[in-house]
Write a protein that holds these residues in place. Sequence first.
Motif, PDB file in Angstrom:
ATOM      1  N   GLU A  46       0.546  -1.271   0.332  1.00 19.40           N
ATOM      2  CA  GLU A  46      -0.658  -0.611   0.127  1.00 19.40           C
ATOM      3  C   GLU A  46       0.842   1.076   0.360  1.00 19.40           C
ATOM      4  N   TRP A  47       0.221   2.726  -0.513  1.00 17.71           N
ATOM      5  CA  TRP A  47       1.126   3.207  -0.392  1.00 17.71           C
ATOM      6  C   TRP A  47       1.048   4.484   0.906  1.00 17.71           C
ATOM      7  N   VAL A  48       1.643   5.098   1.310  1.00 12.76           N
ATOM      8  CA  VAL A  48       2.317   5.876   2.375  1.00 12.76           C
ATOM      9  C   VAL A  48       2.105   7.545   2.741  1.00 12.76           C
ATOM     10  N   ALA A  49       3.265   7.358   1.341  1.00 12.47           N
ATOM     11  CA  ALA A  49       3.619   8.819   1.335  1.00 12.47           C
ATOM     12  C   ALA A  49       4.523   8.835   0.545  1.00 12.47           C
ATOM     13  N   ALA A  50       4.098  10.638  -0.775  1.00  8.43           N
ATOM     14  CA  ALA A  50       5.272  10.897  -1.615  1.00  8.43           C
ATOM     15  C   ALA A  50       5.478  11.720  -1.413  1.00  8.43           C
ATOM     16  N   ILE A  51       6.452  12.310  -2.087  1.00  9.06           N
ATOM     17  CA  ILE A  51       7.387  13.683  -2.211  1.00  9.06           C
ATOM     18  C   ILE A  51       7.597  13.930  -3.495  1.00  9.06           C
ATOM     19  N   SER A  52       7.029  15.196  -4.040  1.00  4.98           N
ATOM     20  CA  SER A  52       7.522  15.288  -5.273  1.00  4.98           C
ATOM     21  C   SER A  52       8.641  16.302  -5.897  1.00  4.98           C
ATOM     22  N   SER A  53       9.161  16.578  -6.748  1.00 11.13           N
ATOM     23  CA  SER A  53      10.195  16.649  -7.492  1.00 11.13           C
ATOM     24  C   SER A  53      10.255  18.694  -6.692  1.00 11.13           C
ATOM     25  N   ALA A  54       9.519  18.753  -7.027  1.00  9.87           N
ATOM     26  CA  ALA A  54       9.156  20.217  -6.481  1.00  9.87           C
ATOM     27  C   ALA A  54       9.228  20.653  -4.380  1.00  9.87           C
ATOM     28  N   GLY A  55       9.354  19.244  -4.118  1.00 10.76           N
ATOM     29  CA  GLY A  55       8.718  19.533  -2.626  1.00 10.76           C
ATOM     30  C   GLY A  55       7.327  19.421  -1.891  1.00 10.76           C
ATOM     31  N   GLY A  56       6.159  19.369  -2.455  1.00 11.51           N
ATOM     32  CA  GLY A  56       4.692  18.575  -2.339  1.00 11.51           C
ATOM     33  C   GLY A  56       5.428  17.535  -2.274  1.00 11.51           C
ATOM     34  N   THR A  57       3.890  17.275  -0.563  1.00 11.03           N
ATOM     35  CA  THR A  57       4.118  16.195   0.160  1.00 11.03           C
ATOM     36  C   THR A  57       2.245  15.725   0.163  1.00 11.03           C
ATOM     37  N   ASN A  58       2.346  14.246   0.103  1.00  8.80           N
ATOM     38  CA  ASN A  58       1.130  13.592  -0.225  1.00  8.80           C
ATOM     39  C   ASN A  58       0.851  13.082   1.059  1.00  8.80           C
TER      40      ASN A  58
END
Length: 112
Positions: A46-58
């Motif tokens: 399962e997906w937990v967390a993500a951070i984009s190259s620009a630093g945005g998080t989910n």
Amino acid sequence: QVQLVESGGGLVQPGGSLRLSCTASGIIFSIYDMTWYRQAPGKQREWVAAISSAGGTNYADSVKGRFTISRDNTKNTVYLQMNSLKPEDTAVYYCNANNIWWGQGTQVTVSS
């Protein structure tokens, strides 16, 4: 060759904290989105967390407010700070780069 190496897992009591690290080599780390997944025994990954190259998080709803994802592009490393850990957080945690490359995983066990 691309390599992602996770570290920082271990055994922790409920309510405790751990910080996972994932260090990348063989890629231009700063341009890729980075994601943490986990897989508990007998369950799907399962997906937990993500951070984009620009630093945005989910974050997944199950970890929102307890986990924090961050990155240090100077160290080619993404982190997952895990606080207020619960037994249901027990899983192998994997990092992923750009939905292509995977690390080998690090075990997190939350138990008293």
